[in-house]
Write an enzyme that holds these catalytic residues in place. Sequence first.
Site, PDB file in Angstrom:
ATOM      1  NE  ARG A 197      -1.173  -1.410  14.336  1.00 48.81           N
ATOM      2  CZ  ARG A 197      -0.765  -0.237  13.890  1.00 48.81           C
ATOM      3  NH1 ARG A 197       0.493  -0.111  13.468  1.00 48.81           N
ATOM      4  NH2 ARG A 197      -1.579   0.797  13.847  1.00 48.81           N
ATOM      5  CG  ASP A 217       8.908   0.650  15.135  1.00 51.89           C
ATOM      6  OD1 ASP A 217       9.523   1.069  16.135  1.00 51.89           O
ATOM      7  OD2 ASP A 217       7.979   1.282  14.600  1.00 51.89           O
ATOM      8  CG  HIS A 261       4.530   1.107  17.641  1.00 50.10           C
ATOM      9  ND1 HIS A 261       3.424   0.328  17.869  1.00 50.10           N
ATOM     10  CD2 HIS A 261       4.319   1.687  16.426  1.00 50.10           C
ATOM     11  CE1 HIS A 261       2.572   0.441  16.857  1.00 50.10           C
ATOM     12  NE2 HIS A 261       3.102   1.257  15.964  1.00 50.10           N
ATOM     13  N   GLY A 271       0.827  -1.193   0.000  1.00 50.65           N
ATOM     14  CA  GLY A 271       0.000   0.000   0.000  1.00 50.65           C
ATOM     15  C   GLY A 271       0.862   1.243   0.000  1.00 50.65           C
ATOM     16  CD  GLU A 289       3.359  -2.349  19.938  1.00 48.05           C
ATOM     17  OE1 GLU A 289       2.872  -1.216  19.766  1.00 48.05           O
ATOM     18  OE2 GLU A 289       4.188  -2.867  19.152  1.00 48.05           O
TER      19      GLU A 289
END
Length: 312
Positions: A232, A256, A279, A154, A261
């Site tokens: 994610r 990340d 993140h 995307g 998390e």
Amino acid sequence: MTKPIILNAAELPEWTRAELNTHFSVLELPKQPDDAAAFLREHGRTIRGIALRKTKIDTAFLDLVPELEVISSYSAGLDNVDVAAVKARGIKIENTSHILAEDVANTALLLALAVTRDLVEADRFVRAGAWTEKAAFPLGRSLSKMKVGIVGFGTIGSAVARRLQALGSTVSYFGPNRKPVDLPYFDDVTRLAADSDMLILACPLSDATHHLVDARVIDALGPQGYIVNIARGPVIDEQALVAAFAADKLAGAALDVFEHEPSVPEAFIQDRRLVLAPHIGSGTEETRRGMAEHVVDALARHFGIAGPRPNA
């Protein structure tokens, strides 16, 4: 003129909240689930728009806001939203993927270079005084010479591809549909992994992508392969990744995002082959401000309100 009533279901900067209050009658969603449900039962029929961040929007929520017209999300990901249910009710959804794409792509490149050149350990090597005339740091791998598979093509994935091509990497991609780009397309992520030296994950989280990268995909990537995740956390089966490193089935990973998390597996923390970040993909002052502005602007456009950024 009566201001449209919107629900603030997001933690936003104070200046953003002030802008919302300038243009709308803002209701604040209580943080506790029981309080939120009671609040919506009382006020939900008046709500026409939502400023959203992490609040879960499912059919039960939607039933309490029957006049809802638009959701403006601060995030790129919509894994907290039942998108099919929202669209079935004719509700418009706005997110910020086009705003954060460049900085998230920069983070992907940063992580890819850090893990292939062992940058974190190189920093420690110098700080520890280990760099001497007789002690050279081990050689890394060249991202420019790698075949990189992008999972999800995307706005963010295509931005990652542009950067990799500028470096000289050979790029291919996986996704549910072929895109109008002159790059090799794979309709199976395992075959993409088998053809790649590195996988960069840039797909949304959905039922289809939950644990998409599992033991089979990791095995296909092979012991010289790398994984970078800026999508994610649950896109990767973390237990399969822990097992893969324990068995030396991967060269490295740069993450990340994490499945639970901010909790991170101790095995990741102890393994120098992983580069870990909290993140921070979109974490620049400029991008976070742009994301917050878009939350307001999308709502203002929908309701035909002249906002502070008419050209946004």
